[in-house]
Every structure is written in structure tokens, then in C-alpha cells.
Scaffold this motif. Structure first.
Motif, PDB file in Angstrom:
ATOM      1  N   GLN A   1       2.948   5.698   6.154  1.00 45.16           N
ATOM      2  CA  GLN A   1       2.081   5.903   4.993  1.00 45.16           C
ATOM      3  C   GLN A   1       0.893   6.796   5.348  1.00 45.16           C
ATOM      4  N   GLN A   2       0.364   6.653   6.556  1.00 46.77           N
ATOM      5  CA  GLN A   2      -0.742   7.510   6.971  1.00 46.77           C
ATOM      6  C   GLN A   2      -0.300   8.967   7.080  1.00 46.77           C
TER       7      GLN A   2
ATOM      8  N   HIS B   1       0.819  -1.200   0.000  1.00 44.46           N
ATOM      9  CA  HIS B   1       0.000   0.000   0.000  1.00 44.46           C
ATOM     10  C   HIS B   1       0.862   1.263   0.000  1.00 44.46           C
TER      11      HIS B   1
ATOM     12  N   GLU C   1      -3.431  -7.927  13.922  1.00 47.93           N
ATOM     13  CA  GLU C   1      -4.324  -7.233  12.998  1.00 47.93           C
ATOM     14  C   GLU C   1      -4.395  -5.733  13.284  1.00 47.93           C
ATOM     15  N   GLN C   2      -3.992  -5.316  14.491  1.00 53.58           N
ATOM     16  CA  GLN C   2      -4.069  -3.907  14.846  1.00 53.58           C
ATOM     17  C   GLN C   2      -2.869  -3.095  14.348  1.00 53.58           C
ATOM     18  N   LEU C   3      -1.871  -3.767  13.791  1.00 51.09           N
ATOM     19  CA  LEU C   3      -0.711  -3.046  13.278  1.00 51.09           C
ATOM     20  C   LEU C   3      -1.076  -2.264  12.023  1.00 51.09           C
ATOM     21  N   HIS C   4      -0.527  -1.084  11.894  1.00 53.06           N
ATOM     22  CA  HIS C   4      -0.769  -0.272  10.706  1.00 53.06           C
ATOM     23  C   HIS C   4       0.488   0.533  10.378  1.00 53.06           C
ATOM     24  N   ASP C   5       0.531   1.051   9.173  1.00 56.68           N
ATOM     25  CA  ASP C   5       1.690   1.768   8.664  1.00 56.68           C
ATOM     26  C   ASP C   5       1.559   3.247   9.028  1.00 56.68           C
ATOM     27  N   ASP C   6       2.236   3.674  10.083  1.00 58.28           N
ATOM     28  CA  ASP C   6       2.163   5.072  10.512  1.00 58.28           C
ATOM     29  C   ASP C   6       2.772   6.006   9.475  1.00 58.28           C
TER      30      ASP C   6
END
Length: 368
Positions: A213-214, A27, A206-211
Motif C-alpha cells: 500500500q505504501q 487501509h 506493532e512494527q508491521l506495515h503494508d509495504d
């Protein structure tokens, strides 16, 4: 989902026509090069150094430069004639335990789907056999004119083909880990394990996200709307050296526990004191834990057991209250009577001793 490859799984004499679909997607925000002065798009052109001019893509071929500087040109016909026994075929070579494949070898993953209804039965047979055996299938496949090893495994009831690199493409790790003999103390290991367990509590992948990219997307939206770019506080830098390993572990453990308010402070203090005592170091003073109702009851019970009372053996409400209330009149009378009795016995004993001491022995009578 777009098909990326069509071929057949060769499982002994069983053939399974399949399609491959890319199982992952990145992404990343697409960025390209522009001229900083005016924002004009900067494009890469195919430029020939010999003729000093741009050449069309149709005239592009692959080449190899030898160590001595010579260049060999390879045409599409040369590459097409190379023998590729696994071309359009996923050849199953063996079945092994998943632990036998080094994770460093894993590359891109593809979902495997059937090409037609006739392939459903052998597809299910291979899938169920892998699940029952707990093994994975080692295969070879040619993708984009490059042959590579791959494994077939099951994920959510679907066959997955994961390409791998060749074993000799994994670089050795010799000389990277510390070579000197390092001794890790048992208390340090226990502290590290405690930190690992604390960090792992309620962890959800599942709670991990790309800080990054945000944040990048927010900057792009701000530029498009002509507003000020949002700025976030920079995170503190990690220390570049560790002087006291135990203190670093303690600080990390406290920080991890502070992030979980559901853990009581009493439990944290008890754990820290135990770990510091085992380490043979002084226990740091901690703020006293909050008193609970259960703790008050325990203290009252211990106080009652510590104070002697004449009515201790009696199991009644009056006896329990006597532990904290002033002594009753009956207890005072009993105590006074006990003191008088002791005084009387002491006086009697003194008189008896005096009489025995002053009494003279009888003089024997003379014989007539």
C-alpha cells in the motif's frame, strides 16, 4: 465512531442495551475501473437480459437459480417474514474456553458499547465475569438479514463481539497435508527450533506495515505530480524446491543472525559448530572470532599452568611472570645442581656394580 447495529445482549434474565461499532478498518487505496484510452470512468449498469435494457434499482429483487435452470424470485416481503429469533438480540447460549472455538470460524469484530447509563452495571458484570473465568460467551446474532454465531470476549477492558461462520461452513482439510510417512530427524527439528527462536527475538507486531500500500501510494503521488514513478529492486525469488533441508536451515539461520548485529560472531560460530556436529556432518570452517581481553587472560593462565617451574607453588608476581619470561639464574643453578647430583649418583652406582662383580669369594680353610 459510527454505530453499525443496535440491540440487546440477553444474558439469562439480564438485558443489556448495546450498540456495535466496527472494530477494524482496512487501509486499501480505493481504485476504480477506467477506460485505459482516455481515463473515462467505467460504471456497471443493471442490465436486464430479457428486455435488453437498463433497469432502475427499485425494480431489482433477489433470485435463486435451481440446478435444473429454473429461477425463483424472492421479494423483500418474502425475506421479511422469515423467522429470526435473534433479530436485534445477542442471545448468550453458553460459556466455553476460547480454545474450543476453531480460529478458522472467526470473522468480523465489533466493539460493544452501552446504549445508556443504566446498562453500565450489567455490562461491567458480564465483562468482569468473562475476565475472571477466562472464558468467552457463545452467542447468535442477525446482521443484515443473516443469522450467524458469534462470541463475546474482552479486549482492553471492552466487550468485543466477533461474528463466526457456522461449523459446517469450515471445509475439511483431508488430503491436503502430505500423506506419505515423513521422518524428521532430531537435529533437523533442533535446527528449526533455533531458527524460530532467532526470528522471534525482539519481534514487535506493532512494527508491521503494508509495504504494498505504501508503494502504491507513492506511485499515485508520482502520477499526480507528473514525475517519474519510483522503482525498487525486485526481491529474489524463493527456491521452488529444497534439496538439502539441513543446508537450507543453516543458510536461513545465518541470514537471520546476520540481521541482528548485536549477537557476537563467537556465539554464532559456537552454535553452528554444535548443530553441525550433532547432525553428524563435517563442520564448516569459520573465520576466527575476534580475540577479547578476557580470552587473553585465560590463555595466559593456561600457559602458566602447563609449564613446570621451580617457583610454581609460590603465589607471587614473580611466579606468574616466570610463565612467559625466560628462566631466572636461580632456576638455571637449580637445574644444573640437579643434573650434577644425578650424574654423581649414576657414577657411584656404576662403581658399586663393578666392585661387586670383580670381588672373588673367600677360600675356606682346611681343617688341621
Amino acid at each position: 465512531m459510527q454505530t453499525t447495529w443496535k440491540g440487546t445482549i440477553s444474558f439469562g434474565l439480564v438485558s443489556i442495551p448495546v450498540h456495535l461499532y466496527s472494530a477494524t478498518k482496512e487501509h486499501d487505496v480505493p481504485l476504480h475501473q477506467v477506460h485505459a484510452k482516455d481515463g473515462g470512468r467505467v460504471r456497471m449498469k443493471r442490465y436486464c437480459e430479457e428486455e435488453e435494457k437498463e433497469v432502475p434499482y427499485a425494480e431489482i429483487a433477489k433470485g435463486y437459480e435451481s440446478p435444473d435452470g429454473r429461477t425463483v424470485t424472492l421479494t423483500d416481503e418474502d425475506l421479511a417474514d422469515l423467522p429470526l429469533p435473534s433479530k436485534k438480540i445477542i442471545d448468550v447460549l453458553a460459556f466455553v474456553d476460547e480454545g474450543e472455538i476453531d480460529p478458522l470460524m472467526f470473522s468480523k469484530a465489533y466493539y460493544v458499547g452501552v446504549a445508556d447509563k443504566a446498562a453500565s452495571k450489567p455490562y461491567a458484570l458480564l465483562r468482569d465475569a468473562l475476565v475472571e473465568s477466562g472464558q468467552i460467551a457463545v452467542t447468535k446474532i442477525a446482521l443484515r438479514s443473516r443469522e450467524s454465531p458469534a462470541v463475546l470476549r474482552v479486549h482492553d477492558g471492552t466487550l468485543v463481539l466477533q461474528t463466526c461462520i457456522w461449523p459446517d461452513e469450515v471445509r475439511p482439510a483431508a488430503g491436503i497435508a502430505p500423506e506419505e510417512d515423513v521422518t524428521v530427524r532430531p537435529q533437523e527439528l533442533r535446527m528449526a527450533r533455533s531458527l524460530m527462536e532467532t526470528l522471534s527475538e525482539d519481534f514487535d507486531l506493532e512494527q508491521l506495515h503494508d509495504d504494498y500500500q505504501q508503494a502504491l501510494q507513492q506511485v499515485i503521488e508520482a502520477r499526480l505530480q507528473g514525475v517519474e514513478v519510483p522503482h525498487e529492486e525486485e526481491a529474489g525469488e524463493a527456491p521452488d524446491n529444497v534439496i538439502d533441508l539441513m543446508e537450507a536451515l543453516r543458510s536461513s539461520l545465518r541470514r537471520a543472525k546476520d540481521a541482528r548485529p548485536e549477537r557476537s560472531r563467537a556465539e554464532e560460530t559456537e552454535t553452528e559448530e554444535t548443530e553441525e556436529t550433532e547432525a553428524g556432518e563435517p563442520v564448516e570452517e569459520q573465520p576466527p572470532p575476534r580475540k577479547r581481553a578476557a580470552a587473553k587472560k585465560t590463555t595466559a593462565t593456561k600457559t602458566t599452568a602447563a609449564k613446570p617451574s621451580a617457583a610454581t607453588s609460590k603465589k607471587s608476581t614473580t611466579a606468574k611472570k616466570s610463565a612467559t619470561a625466560p628462566k631466572s639464574a636461580t632456576e638455571k643453578k637449580s637445574t644444573a645442581a640437579t643434573k650434577r647430583t644425578a650424574a654423581t649418583k649414576s657414577t657411584t652406582a656404576k662403581k658399586s656394580t663393578t666392585t661387586t662383580t670383580t670381588r672373588k669369594p673367600a677360600t675356606p680353610r682346611k681343617a688341621s
